[in-house]
Design an enzyme around this catalytic site. Structure first.
Site, PDB file in Angstrom:
ATOM      1  CE  LYS A 186      -3.959  -2.018   0.073  1.00  0.00           C
ATOM      2  NZ  LYS A 186      -4.058  -3.340   0.199  1.00  0.00           N
TER       3      LYS A 186
HETATM    4  C1  LIG Z   1      -5.479  -4.137   0.968  1.00  0.00           C
HETATM    5  C2  LIG Z   1      -6.690  -4.021   0.980  1.00  0.00           C
HETATM    6  C3  LIG Z   1      -7.625  -4.358   2.222  1.00  0.00           C
HETATM    7  C4  LIG Z   1      -6.878  -5.076   3.354  1.00  0.00           C
HETATM    8  O1  LIG Z   1      -5.891  -4.661   3.809  1.00  0.00           O
HETATM    9  P1  LIG Z   1      -4.853  -5.556   4.763  1.00  0.00           P
HETATM   10  O2  LIG Z   1      -3.995  -4.795   5.292  1.00  0.00           O
HETATM   11  O3  LIG Z   1      -3.817  -6.401   3.606  1.00  0.00           O
HETATM   12  O4  LIG Z   1      -5.389  -6.710   5.649  1.00  0.00           O
HETATM   13  C5  LIG Z   1      -8.834  -4.313   2.443  1.00  0.00           C
HETATM   14  N1  LIG Z   1      -9.354  -3.587   1.195  1.00  0.00           N
HETATM   15  C6  LIG Z   1      -8.714  -3.228   0.018  1.00  0.00           C
HETATM   16  C7  LIG Z   1      -9.646  -2.689  -0.947  1.00  0.00           C
HETATM   17  C8  LIG Z   1      -7.376  -3.712  -0.036  1.00  0.00           C
HETATM   18  O5  LIG Z   1      -6.588  -3.169  -1.278  1.00  0.00           O
END
Ligand SMILES: *Cc1c(COP(=O)(O)O)cnc(C)c1O
Length: 400
Positions: A186
């Site tokens: 992210k």
């Molecule tokens: C990455 C992601 C999540 C979950 O995040 P994690 O930290 O990996 O648990 C939730 N929603 C979306 C749209 C994502 O891209």
């Protein structure tokens, strides 16, 4: 969405502060921690950055969704609406609360189609989760207006769009609350981590208590062990090392978005030469976090040809219609109702009776959009040579 590209001295310095005191836990140890409260500081700075009253750090973006839904009172018997183009985490969290996910179409924004949202709202709808996919906003104003009309809270899944805005206002601040992910890919990364932001102080209090086994965090002579509780909770606590990294990353976020916007503009100019190309509709181009560049071809056939050409040049794009983690018809485990429980819960009642059946053909509009959409990730460290390579690949793809 690559914060990992900028992991450097700033992150190391923040981590050193924590290693120096040896306090890894976000609560207690007041004597030992020498005034260092990294998770708390990260929450305060994240809230201030987004322009909201409160932020609650948790262990992941998935945990953020679960904590927010739980604090909103969502559970068995409820339905939660989200879109059929999102990461599996969005609906995993809904099922985890015991509620049933209901899926809408996407439109040219590649996010929730407000018209389909209206059709999918029913008597059991208790929450609406638009997802700001691939760094760019959903039609959040329209979605919140529909939800307000029906008295249903909106939770914005902002996992992929930290730093994104509409009209200067941060994504994640339009609904009752907004969730973020800081996983390894992210824009802001803490390795693993998540955050929920809100202006609703009661909701925040419920989240703060729930993610820490129900601890009410009220000062009392017995310290942490003497704290009371209002309800049962769970453990989704972020640790100090993650908070430390988050502080360093957050300070870089606006700079990351600016770089991504600059790189994306060049890619868009090059792709404009492709016959029949159109671009993802951006609700507010200035507020696009620009982590991804999405463009639409005339049909699936042209999409394949263009991507074959890009691949030959080492610049292959993602066609999300083929992606098994982000697109409804490819979630075979959801469609088949596979789980580890002997009853088949959450797809079946504890007694074994089916609670929900998902039709793979539910979302024809999303299919017709995604099967002709290509997506390139916008990296931060694309140098002039790499950008040039991709732009030339796009120019060649325009001729196939
Ligand atoms: C990455 C992601 C999540 C979950 O995040 P994690 O930290 O990996 O648990 C939730 N929603 C979306 C749209 C994502 O891209």
């Amino acid at each position: 969405m690559p914060g990992f590209e900028l992991f450097g001295e700033e992150e190391k310095k923040e981590i050193q502060d924590v290693l120096h005191t040896g306090v890894l836990f976000r609560y207690e140890f007041a004597d030992q921690r020498q005034g260092i409260w990294k998770v708390k500081e990260f929450e305060e700075k994240f809230a201030a950055y987004c322009g909201v009253a409160k932020a609650q750090a948790v262990t992941s973006g998935t945990a953020a969704l679960k904590v927010a839904l739980t604090a909103l009172g969502i559970g068995p018997g409820d339905e939660v609406i989200t879109q059929g183009f999102t990461f599996v985490a969005t609906w995993e969290a809904i099922l985890e609360t015991g509620a049933i996910p209901v899926f809408t179409e996407i439109d040219a924004t590649l996010n929730m189609d407000p018209a389909d949202l209206r059709r999918k709202i029913g008597p059991k709808t208790r929450c609406i989760i638009p997802v700001h996919m691939l760094g760019a906003p959903a039609r959040i104003g329209e979605i919140v207006a529909i939800a307000d009309e029906m008295g249903i809270p909106v939770l914005e899944d902002t996992a992929q769009a930290a730093g994104g805005r509409v009209g200067g206002r941060h994504l994640g601040t339009f609904g009752r609350c907004g969730t973020f992910s800081f996983d390894a890919v992210k824009t802001v990364t803490t390795g693993e981590g998540g955050m929920v932001i809100t202006d609703d102080l009661e909701l925040w209090r419920a989240m703060a208590e729930y993610q820490d086994h129900g601890h009410d965090h009220q000062a009392n002579p017995g310290g942490r062990g003497g704290e009371g509780r209002r309800f049962i909770g769970f453990n989704y606590r972020m640790m100090e090392l993650q908070g430390a990294i988050g502080l360093a990353q957050l300070a870089k976020l606006d700079g990351m978005v600016a770089t991504q916007q600059r790189h994306k503009k060049l890619l868009k100019e090059a792709a404009a030469a492709i016959p029949g190309v159109s671009f993802r509709h951006l609700v507010d181009e200035a507020g696009d976090s620009a982590t991804f560049f999405a463009f639409l071809l005339s049909d699936a056939e042209q999409c394949r040809r263009v991507n074959d050409s890009l691949r030959r040049d080492g610049c292959g794009a993602t066609c999300f219609a083929e992606n098994s983690w982000h697109y409804y018809p490819r979630w075979e485990h959801l469609l088949a109702g596979k789980s580890l429980t002997s009853s088949g819960y959450p797809f079946n009642e504890p007694g074994g009776r089916r609670r929900v059946v998902y039709d793979p053909k539910l979302l024809p509009q999303s299919a017709s959009i995604l099967e002709r959409t290509l997506v390139l990730q916008v990296m931060l460290k694309m140098d002039v040579a790499r950008l040039d390579t991709i732009c030339q690949a796009l120019a060649r793809a325009a001729k196939v």
